[in-house]
Design an enzyme around this catalytic site. Sequence first.
Site, short mmCIF file in Angstrom:
data_model
loop_
_atom_site.label_atom_id
_atom_site.label_comp_id
_atom_site.label_asym_id
_atom_site.label_seq_id
_atom_site.Cartn_x
_atom_site.Cartn_y
_atom_site.Cartn_z
N SER A 55 0.84 -1.19 0.00
CA SER A 55 0.00 0.00 0.00
C SER A 55 0.88 1.25 0.00
O SER A 55 1.71 1.42 -0.89
CB SER A 55 -0.96 -0.04 1.20
OG SER A 55 -2.01 0.88 1.02
N ASP A 194 -5.74 -3.39 -2.86
CA ASP A 194 -4.66 -3.15 -1.91
C ASP A 194 -4.05 -4.45 -1.37
O ASP A 194 -4.76 -5.35 -0.93
CB ASP A 194 -5.24 -2.33 -0.75
CG ASP A 194 -4.19 -1.72 0.15
OD1 ASP A 194 -3.21 -2.40 0.48
OD2 ASP A 194 -4.37 -0.55 0.52
#
Length: 338
Positions: A55, A194
Site C-alpha cells: 500500500s 490493496d
Amino acid sequence: MTLPGPVSDAPPIRRLLCIDGGGIMGTLPASFLASLEEDLDRPIGDYFDLIAGTSTGGILAIGLAMGIPARELLDLYVHRGPHIFGQSGGALATLTGDMWRRLKHVFAPKHDADLLRSELISVLGGRRIGEATARLVIPAWDADHRGVYIFKTAHHPRLKTDYKRLAVDAAMATAAAPTYYKRHRTAEDVGLLDGGVWANNPIALAVVEAITLLGWPASSLRVLSLGCVNEVYMIGEAAGLGGLAKDVTRLFMDGQSHGALGMAKLLTGHEYERNAIFRCCPDVPKDFFKLDDTRRVKQLKGMGASSARKERPRLEPVFLTGPAEVFHPFYPLKGAEL
C-alpha cells in the site's frame, strides 16, 4: 613475511527493507528514511538488496528501488498528500469536502483514484518495474480470482513478465484500499486491490522470497521493518458488535502484522541465534491519526525524524555501512520497452 589470513566462506549479508501500509501515515517511514539518508552519499534505497512494501509502503518501496531519494518521496506526502485526499483548500472547503466524502463513502469509494495516479506519475513517470536497481516485492490482491498477486522484479528465471509493467501500475494496485479507492485496472485489465488485504506487513513475504526464490541463507538476512504507527487500544472482554465494530479492521491488521513478524523471526532465527530483524513502529493513541487525514502530516514527519535519530546508532552499522551489491536482473529491459 606476511601470512595470508583465513578465507571466510560465510555468505554475504543480505539487507532487506520492508514497509507497512498505512495511508498518509506513510509520512512517518518516509521521514524516517529521509533522516537516515541525510548522512549518505547516495539514495538510501541503494543500501538494500531487496525492498518490499504494501500500500503506502509499496509506493515508497517502488520509489526507493527506482533510485528516488527518500526526501523526494517525503515531499510527495507532505506537500501533495492534502491534494490527493481533497484537503488542500481552506478550512471551510476542507470541512465541506470531508462531509461530502463521508456521505459518499457509504455507497462509493471515498477518494478519487485519478488524483493519486496523477501525483504518482509526477514522481515515477513512465518507469518500468525492470528499471529498479534493487529487487522488489509488491503485494496486491486479485479481486476476480480472490487470490494473491505480487509484482516482482526479474530476480529469478521464472519472473518473466512483471519487469515490463509500469511502476505506477504496481503502485496504484497495492494502494487501492477497498472503500477508499476503486479497484485498479492494470494495462492488461487485471482488477487489483490493496495488498493490505492479506499482507499489510510484508516482512514474512520478503523473508520467504529471500530464502526460497533467491536462495539466500537465513543466517545472512538482516531486515529493517518499518511500520507507520502502532495504535494502542484495548478490546472489551465480552464486546458485542457495537463495541467492536470500529476496531474490527484494526484487529485483523494487527493479527496479520504480528503473525508475519513472528514467522519472519522463526525463519531468520531472530533473538535466539542473532539479531536479524529491526522493527521500528512508534506507539500512538488509538484514532489519533487516520489513513486519509492530512492535518497531522507535519507531526508524522517529526515523529519519523525523531525515531530515526533514536534508532540510528543500532541501524547504521547493520544497514548503512555501504551500498548493496549491484542487482543484475535475469531479464533486462530492451530499448523498445523503455
